[in-house]
Write a protein that holds these residues in place. Structure first.
Motif, PDB file in Angstrom:
ATOM      1  N   ALA A  42     -19.870  -7.175  63.029  1.00  0.00           N
ATOM      2  CA  ALA A  42     -18.485  -7.601  63.254  1.00  0.00           C
ATOM      3  C   ALA A  42     -18.205  -7.689  64.738  1.00  0.00           C
ATOM      4  O   ALA A  42     -18.680  -6.885  65.526  1.00  0.00           O
ATOM      5  N   LEU A  75     -20.016  -4.044  52.377  1.00  0.00           N
ATOM      6  CA  LEU A  75     -20.632  -4.176  53.686  1.00  0.00           C
ATOM      7  C   LEU A  75     -20.841  -2.805  54.318  1.00  0.00           C
ATOM      8  O   LEU A  75     -20.061  -1.878  54.103  1.00  0.00           O
ATOM      9  N   LYS A 125     -25.015 -11.806  56.469  1.00  0.00           N
ATOM     10  CA  LYS A 125     -24.247 -10.741  57.090  1.00  0.00           C
ATOM     11  C   LYS A 125     -24.553 -10.691  58.576  1.00  0.00           C
ATOM     12  O   LYS A 125     -25.666 -10.939  59.004  1.00  0.00           O
ATOM     13  N   TYR A 173     -16.842 -17.832  50.637  1.00  0.00           N
ATOM     14  CA  TYR A 173     -15.989 -16.665  50.902  1.00  0.00           C
ATOM     15  C   TYR A 173     -14.691 -17.114  51.562  1.00  0.00           C
ATOM     16  O   TYR A 173     -14.699 -17.883  52.529  1.00  0.00           O
ATOM     17  N   GLU A 192     -20.441  -4.360  59.857  1.00  0.00           N
ATOM     18  CA  GLU A 192     -20.921  -5.657  59.380  1.00  0.00           C
ATOM     19  C   GLU A 192     -19.761  -6.497  58.870  1.00  0.00           C
ATOM     20  O   GLU A 192     -18.750  -5.974  58.414  1.00  0.00           O
ATOM     21  N   THR A 193     -19.915  -7.814  58.965  1.00  0.00           N
ATOM     22  CA  THR A 193     -18.965  -8.755  58.395  1.00  0.00           C
ATOM     23  C   THR A 193     -19.753  -9.924  57.828  1.00  0.00           C
ATOM     24  O   THR A 193     -20.934 -10.100  58.131  1.00  0.00           O
ATOM     25  N   LEU A 194     -19.103 -10.732  56.990  1.00  0.00           N
ATOM     26  CA  LEU A 194     -19.774 -11.870  56.368  1.00  0.00           C
ATOM     27  C   LEU A 194     -19.693 -13.103  57.251  1.00  0.00           C
ATOM     28  O   LEU A 194     -18.678 -13.354  57.896  1.00  0.00           O
ATOM     29  N   GLU A 197     -10.708 -15.190  52.297  1.00  0.00           N
ATOM     30  CA  GLU A 197      -9.847 -14.042  52.086  1.00  0.00           C
ATOM     31  C   GLU A 197      -8.620 -14.402  51.253  1.00  0.00           C
ATOM     32  O   GLU A 197      -7.926 -15.366  51.530  1.00  0.00           O
TER      33      GLU A 197
END
Length: 497
Positions: A6, A84, A3, A464, A88-90, A466
């Motif tokens: 973002a 998240l 993580k 991951y 936060e973003t992955l 989308e």
């Protein structure tokens, strides 16, 4: 997955699902660079701790390490399960990839297929090249902008890693670090593509390449068959042109009578070409390409499902046999020689829609299925028997393996082309997972992984992506996976497969 905070840009493009094109097509042809946000990134360990350096007995130190590992594992972020925190973003752990590239399409593509090429099998050198086809899903009101995209993805380099032994790269090309490039040729369509599949006829002569056909199941209910051989030649043969006439379908299946569907499959054992198509009314039609190149569709459909046909696959070992999956929760096995056009065997494999299935090409009695409830399972077809009274309905056997790791619908499942224990699975939780069914933990390994909650030991890798919809193994580049989703395409290879 790791993580990270973002990063938001004021000029970031809208998501593909909004209907905005990331680039404007010109004259049906596209050529451009990948949007490769991961290029030349890597992670490395700066410190190495050797066993026993703290002077404690090995048993005491190892016990403490196991306890600490369990604490970390219990807090492992699992995509689709955990949320998240704000801001936060992955971000991918790039140390786990041998290769990873992403690219955008003019519109989302819910289905694609990989085209075999003449560059050789079992390729391991870089940069890699991939040929593929995909069908677009243009926004409502702009259906005339839909197309079949014939694609060449070249310059696919592997991850740049510090400290890598130069001897490992001896077989790689001099331009290993070339920039990745996407080239496309467009075939106009007037409707969205639900499913697209490729078939190649045998090569006639050394000078004449195999004929490459695509079958495109459209939202309008039509199935269009195109000969994309000249489109593929355009990429590699200087001076090749593709006329508007060559972009017209060589055959259109109208038997589904404007009822759309999602099930399409070419037989791997019928050289000229034999195609199955299934629709939302539960009807399955067979279309055969004759030796003279003409097509004929059977007038009588195969009937037996109580709801829509979601997936079709021919047997990899029996020329006249195919399997179907349906939203009625059943998988049925059929013999096309049956004059009654009824299934030979029917098994209730789920209480929800069965969206996808995959027949192992290495062990042909194994079939994998994926359902709406997130479960995917493996079945031994030798246990599927018709009932004693001769009807197709059989008692439901138990799967040889079943996994509930995913909590959203399974959208794609596919066996590895050369390893009968490896499976790729895509789901509505924005993950594409790789599995090794041969993994069995011994007692010591079971203790070490006891703290990993809800993660089966057979799970090899989580990627991951989308709105991932479909994934395929490349048949000629071992371990390489290509996938499509709402944000475009991804091509990657992990160090674990």
């Amino acid at each position: 997955m790791s993580k990270r905070p973002a990063e938001i840009s004021d000029d970031a493009p809208d998501a593909l699902k909004s209907g905005e094109r990331p680039f404007q097509a010109q004259d049906g042809d596209h050529e451009g660079d990948f949007e490769d946000e991961y290029e030349d990134e890597f992670e490395s360990e700066d410190e190495i701790f050797e066993a026993g350096v703290d002077g404690r007995p090995d048993e005491e130190r190892e016990a403490e390490e196991r306890e600490g590992a369990m604490d970390v594992d219990q807090d492992t972020f699992i995509v689709g399960r955990h949320k998240l925190s704000p801001g936060e973003t992955l971000a991918p752990d790039l140390s786990t990839y041998e290769m990873i590239h992403t690219l955008e399409a003019p519109w989302p593509c819910l289905s694609f297929d990989i085209v075999r090429d003449n560059l050789g099998d079992d390729r391991k050198s870089y940069p890699a090249t991939v040929y593929a086809v995909a069908g677009t899903q243009a926004a409502r009101g702009r259906e005339k902008e839909n197309e079949v995209m014939v694609m060449k993805l070249s310059g696919l380099s592997r991850m740049d890693r510090e400290g890598e032994d130069e001897s490992d790269e001896e077989e790689d090309d001099d331009d290993e670090n070339a920039d990745p490039i996407l080239e496309t040729k467009s075939i106009p369509l007037n409707s969205c593509t639900n499913r697209i599949r490729v078939h190649q006829t045998p090569q006639a002569t050394a000078a004449k390449p195999p004929t490459t056909l695509t079958a495109t199941m459209l939202e309008s209910g039509q199935v269009m068959i195109h000969d994309i051989t000249p489109n593929l030649s355009y990429f590699d043969t200087p001076g090749t042109t593709v006329s508007p006439q060559q972009n017209k379908p060589v055959y259109t299946i109208g038997a589904h009578k404007k009822t759309e569907g999602y099930a399409v499959d070419w037989s791997p054992l019928h050289p000229s070409g034999r195609l199955l198509t299934g629709d939302n009314d539960g009807k399955i039609f067979a279309t055969t390409r004759k030796d003279d190149g003409t097509f004929v569709t059977d007038s009588t459909p195969f009937m037996g499902h109580a709801s829509s046909v979601e997936e079709l696959q021919w047997s990899p070992s029996e020329r006249q046999v195919f399997a179907s999956a349906s939203s009625d929760g059943t998988v049925k096995v059929w013999d096309v020689r049956s004059k009654a056009h009824k299934p030979a065997v029917s098994v209730q494999v789920s209480s929800t829609d069965v969206n996808v299935l995959s027949w192992s090409h290495q062990t042909s009695h194994l079939l994998a299925t994926g359902a709406d409830d997130g479960q995917w399972a493996v079945w031994d077809l030798r246990q599927w028997k018709p009932s004693a009274n001769g009807s197709a309905t059989a008692s439901t056997p138990a799967p040889v393996a079943a996994f509930n790791f995913h909590k959203e619908q399974i959208t794609s499942v596919e066996w590895h082309p050369t390893d009968d224990s490896i499976v790729a699975v895509a789901a509505g939780d924005n993950t594409l997972t790789l599995w090794d069914l041969a993994v069995e933990l011994d007692d010591e390994e079971s203790r070490d992984t006891a703290g990993v909650k809800d993660v089966p030991p057979q799970l090899l890798f989580v990627h991951y992506m989308e709105q991932v919809k479909e994934a395929h193994w490349h048949p000629q580049i071992p371990g390489t996976v290509m996938a499509t989703g709402g944000s475009g395409f991804g091509v990657f290879k992990t160090i674990s497969v």
